[in-house]
Write an enzyme that holds these catalytic residues in place. Structure first.
Site, PDB file in Angstrom:
ATOM      1  N   LYS B 191      -4.458  -5.903   2.139  1.00 55.80           N
ATOM      2  CA  LYS B 191      -3.768  -5.129   3.170  1.00 55.80           C
ATOM      3  C   LYS B 191      -4.820  -4.639   4.150  1.00 55.80           C
ATOM      4  O   LYS B 191      -5.983  -4.425   3.778  1.00 55.80           O
ATOM      5  CB  LYS B 191      -2.973  -3.963   2.591  1.00 55.80           C
ATOM      6  CG  LYS B 191      -3.748  -2.840   1.987  1.00 55.80           C
ATOM      7  CD  LYS B 191      -4.213  -1.685   2.833  1.00 55.80           C
ATOM      8  CE  LYS B 191      -3.360  -1.312   3.981  1.00 55.80           C
ATOM      9  NZ  LYS B 191      -4.050  -0.178   4.735  1.00 55.80           N
ATOM     10  N   THR B 202     -13.658  -4.180   2.567  1.00 56.13           N
ATOM     11  CA  THR B 202     -12.669  -3.754   3.530  1.00 56.13           C
ATOM     12  C   THR B 202     -11.349  -3.473   2.888  1.00 56.13           C
ATOM     13  O   THR B 202     -10.904  -4.186   2.018  1.00 56.13           O
ATOM     14  CB  THR B 202     -12.419  -4.804   4.592  1.00 56.13           C
ATOM     15  OG1 THR B 202     -11.514  -4.223   5.534  1.00 56.13           O
ATOM     16  CG2 THR B 202     -11.750  -6.039   4.045  1.00 56.13           C
ATOM     17  N   GLU B 283      -4.283  -4.177  14.564  1.00 56.08           N
ATOM     18  CA  GLU B 283      -3.266  -3.402  15.273  1.00 56.08           C
ATOM     19  C   GLU B 283      -3.194  -3.816  16.744  1.00 56.08           C
ATOM     20  O   GLU B 283      -4.162  -3.713  17.478  1.00 56.08           O
ATOM     21  CB  GLU B 283      -3.535  -1.907  15.101  1.00 56.08           C
ATOM     22  CG  GLU B 283      -3.210  -1.464  13.677  1.00 56.08           C
ATOM     23  CD  GLU B 283      -3.653  -0.056  13.326  1.00 56.08           C
ATOM     24  OE1 GLU B 283      -3.142   0.479  12.344  1.00 56.08           O
ATOM     25  OE2 GLU B 283      -4.528   0.497  14.032  1.00 56.08           O
ATOM     26  N   ASN B 406      -1.466   3.738  17.473  1.00 53.47           N
ATOM     27  CA  ASN B 406      -2.375   4.788  17.025  1.00 53.47           C
ATOM     28  C   ASN B 406      -2.266   6.122  17.741  1.00 53.47           C
ATOM     29  O   ASN B 406      -2.820   7.110  17.276  1.00 53.47           O
ATOM     30  CB  ASN B 406      -3.817   4.280  17.073  1.00 53.47           C
ATOM     31  CG  ASN B 406      -4.060   3.286  15.966  1.00 53.47           C
ATOM     32  OD1 ASN B 406      -3.887   3.620  14.807  1.00 53.47           O
ATOM     33  ND2 ASN B 406      -4.395   2.062  16.320  1.00 53.47           N
ATOM     34  N   SER B 411      -0.242   7.707   8.838  1.00 47.30           N
ATOM     35  CA  SER B 411      -0.210   6.865   7.637  1.00 47.30           C
ATOM     36  C   SER B 411       0.452   5.535   7.892  1.00 47.30           C
ATOM     37  O   SER B 411       0.146   4.826   8.754  1.00 47.30           O
ATOM     38  CB  SER B 411       0.530   7.520   6.493  1.00 47.30           C
ATOM     39  OG  SER B 411       0.541   6.601   5.431  1.00 47.30           O
TER      40      SER B 411
END
Lengths: 411, 411
Positions: B191, B202, B283, B406, B411
């Site tokens: 993930k 990572t 992202e 962001n 979370s």
């Protein structure tokens, strides 16, 4: 691109009134280097006896003008008698242009020397804008005679405008101080809004004073104050190839300020003001953020923590979203590489205790912190709790505006 | 937040068919740690005789589960006989939660030991999600018996889904290899999509094999391959407090692969595949970018240059805008701090020579480069021309999507 962006919401209301600095005159004009319909070249001419100091980017790919200025400042012995000139263009940085870049600098310096009667060793140039494209120096040389003919003591504001690239406002600051019963003035201009993470100096900054300061002392003052001003700001962690900061002392006020504490303080104030204005014009910025780090193992380590926080995309986007996401501050401290002890770390947003002793502060209420984050100016304090080292770093948030400007900006 | 984001345009078409790894069983369920309506806890149970290796973030503010795993892996002598369990939750990272964070880890490990019959020293946990909020470990403990009762060899895909946070797709990869006439399989899940700039490992990555590999050798293999896979990716330069990479060898295939070159190659392929999938789920990512650095003074310096390019907001936004703004590559090389000679630097976009000998390549046409930049997968090659050092770094672009996710993500 310049001129089409909306003025930064963090911009001062207007360009400040700057005092005339006796011994320096300015001229600006449109040479069409890249932009249309605006000035893009400025000339500043310094009277004989002026001392000049400079601090420049440490980039390994620094521009031809930067290399030329550094070389000339290395051998300044006795050159003060002649005076000096500074010629700056915007729209093209003349960086990564190989031998042709150096030829452009030589051609511009030769033409400026001819027009001003100065030796070529006293001509300092800078170029800012797109990297890697040949500088059309003929266009600049074509306007140098006009510039030399229109020099004016009061023309510092148009000079500040001529050096802008993606800047949304012209940047100026000044201070006056009494020394031995005489008034000494300091006035400076700056450009910069992206590619801002100075490693040595930042962007283009020119500061003038009518005080007399011997060259070695002038350089020492500039280098020292640079560490606490321009070297403490960051917009996007990217270091320019063209960063140049120059300080010129004409001596016209007839007073030696080399050992004056109040002169050093005034100079610090001007430099800090200009540094803050660069952050306030950070590409896409909507918040001005001061990051105060204390309790680190050393001042250097405090600065490492401060930069790690200020450059973190996750911290910067949380600030943009007005989200008191203090966990990202913890992350940025943790990744910085400088010493930290999770269980001694303390964090405050403004006066609000957020975290202490390795966990959220007792009584912390997210609503209170969220309310604070709505301010346009924020102070984030981090105490490492393991030493006396401290630093202050200034930065801005990371918004859609930054992407808009940089996803298709050229120069 | 998870589940509400559109699937990354760089995602693979579907989750891959993963081979069953004999000796390891999985279970996942919804404990309601933070998210509603999706699984957020997974348990993996390893048969007796399994060896376990791990690599973790070097963050100074690493999470309580990371500290606990590191402590347990430090003393593994003879523990293999018992088997092991891995329990992971998403939604809350249990990082910067002080002594309470450690209590949560202990409570979860004790409950898992009870449910599985394993000693507590063989229970490894991880938590991923928001930093600095107390982990509601009671909710996790409440589902452990159910998890232990529903373990299934074939349930690795739901396990991959249960550990997601802002991920837009579940990540899996596998490889099989013949050793001494027997088939050995490797399967892994990961993930990660933000806070990605691994300093040691990572995000959360779990890799399983039915080969037999002695623990010290397993650890050495994992650490070495990590340097060329997960440590060579970056999404946003931010390093997580929770990064954990674990490799488990059950030995059920009955063959020792510790010295097998083909096993090491297969493991490398699985790790690289998972690392690339993390970048592909970066992202807001719209481009997958490979940065090849050669001719540096050393491999380490090549990596410094590669990371400097990959982490530069100005390079990343230019890529997002499909702008062949190679001057920003020059800037990123210049600021990296590693050795570079402006006049020996060469840059290529795909097969297109862009810059060489300190300037733009002869015959370079911006239209050709602009056409290349429209590809979804890009290769940027930089040759320093001063040594033999090389590195490859993988990254993605910086888009409005990153800001969207962001500026208000928790979370």
């Amino acid at each position: 691109m310049a001129g089409t962006l909306p003025r930064s919401p963090l911009a001062p209301a207007r360009f400040p009134e700057l005092p005339v600095i006796s011994g320096v005159r300015f001229a600006s004009t449109a040479a069409g280097v890249r932009y249309a319909g605006r000035d893009d070249v400025m000339l500043a001419l310094l009277a004989p006896g002026s001392t000049v100091a400079g601090v420049f980017t440490r980039s390994a790919t620094r521009s031809a003008p930067v290399l030329d200025c550094q070389e000339k400042l290395r051998h300044t012995g006795g050159a003060d008698a002649a005076g000096a000139a500074i010629l700056v263009n915007s729209g093209n940085s003349n960086a990564f242009t190989g031998a042709r870049g150096e030829q452009s600098v030589q051609a511009i310096c030769a033409a400026t020397a001819l027009a001003t009667g100065l030796p070529v060793e006293r001509i300092f140039t800078a170029s800012t804008g797109v990297i890697g494209e040949r500088l059309p120096h003929d266009r600049i040389i074509a306007v140098i005679d006009d510039l030399a003919a229109s020099l004016d003591e009061g023309a510092i504001e148009p000079a500040a405008r001529a050096i802008m690239t993606t800047d949304t406002f012209a940047k100026g600051a000044s201070c006056t101080v009494e020394i031995d019963g005489r008034t000494v003035s300091i006035a400076g201009i700056a450009k910069g809004s992206g590619m801002i993470a100075p490693d040595m100096a930042t962007m283009l900054v020119y500061i003038f004073t009518d005080a007399r300061v011997e060259q070695k002392r002038l350089q020492a003052l500039l280098s020292e104050l640079n560490e606490r001003t321009f070297n403490c700001i960051t917009v996007d962690s990217d270091t320019s190839t063209s960063d140049s900061l120059m300080l010129c002392a004409t001596g016209a006020a007839g007073v030696d300020a080399g050992e004056s504490e109040s002169f050093a303080e005034a100079l610090h104030a001007v430099m800090l003001d200009l540094a803050h204005q660069v952050v306030r014009d950070g590409e896409g910025a909507s918040k001005f953020v001061e990051i105060r780090v204390s309790g680190a193992q050393s001042d250097a380590e405090a600065r490492v923590h401060g930069r790690s926080i200020a450059n973190s995309p996750l911290v910067k986007t949380a600030i943009a979203g007005e989200d008191p996401n203090w966990g990202r501050i913890v992350m940025a401290v943790g990744k910085s590489g400088a010493a930290a002890d999770r269980d001694r770390l303390g964090i405050r947003f403004g006066d609000i205790p957020v975290a202490e002793n390795g966990w959220v502060s007792p009584g912390y209420r997210e609503e209170t912190a969220a309310e604070y984050m709505k301010n346009q100016e924020l102070v984030i304090s981090v105490d490492l709790g393991i030493g006396d080292g401290q630093a202050v770093i200034w930065t801005c948030d990371l918004t859609h505006g930054y992407i808009d400007i940089n996803a298709d900006y050229r120069s």
